[in-house]
Design an enzyme around this catalytic site. Sequence first.
Site, PDB file in Angstrom:
ATOM      1  N   CYS A  32      33.357  46.740  33.109  1.00  0.00           N
ATOM      2  CA  CYS A  32      33.915  45.569  32.327  1.00  0.00           C
ATOM      3  C   CYS A  32      35.442  45.391  33.003  1.00  0.00           C
ATOM      4  O   CYS A  32      36.216  46.219  32.731  1.00  0.00           O
ATOM      5  CB  CYS A  32      34.053  45.989  30.970  1.00  0.00           C
ATOM      6  SG  CYS A  32      34.919  44.977  29.916  1.00  0.00           S
ATOM      7  N   CYS A  45      38.196  45.349  30.271  1.00  0.00           N
ATOM      8  CA  CYS A  45      38.431  46.853  29.677  1.00  0.00           C
ATOM      9  C   CYS A  45      39.404  47.494  30.676  1.00  0.00           C
ATOM     10  O   CYS A  45      40.310  48.022  30.469  1.00  0.00           O
ATOM     11  CB  CYS A  45      36.913  47.484  29.869  1.00  0.00           C
ATOM     12  SG  CYS A  45      35.834  46.861  28.544  1.00  0.00           S
TER      13      CYS A  45
END
Length: 108
Positions: free
Chosen positions: A31, A34
Amino acid sequence: MSEQVREVHDSEFGEAIRSGLVLLDYWAPRCGPCRLQAPILEEVAAEVGGLAAVIKVDIDQNPAAADAFDFKSIPTLFLLKDGAAVRQFTGLQRKETLVEAVRQAARA
């Protein structure tokens, strides 16, 4: 990862969130947002270290911990007080937003 932000696994998750204030980051290496959130969490942890623990859970490697709270996407962060969610953040969050949320929860 620094000493201020701790990676937590399934086996230690329950103990890590049981008491006090905890800023919990659900994330995954795949991600992009993230990965952008990670250095921000380091800054947050440096600023609120005495008020809250900051922990990260890789949802791909820790399915039991990932199932503990209901969320639909990552990054998702929860501010927990004694194991109960008091606030949820979805998507990339600014340092100031997270620091203020921790400070408010600490005063409550």
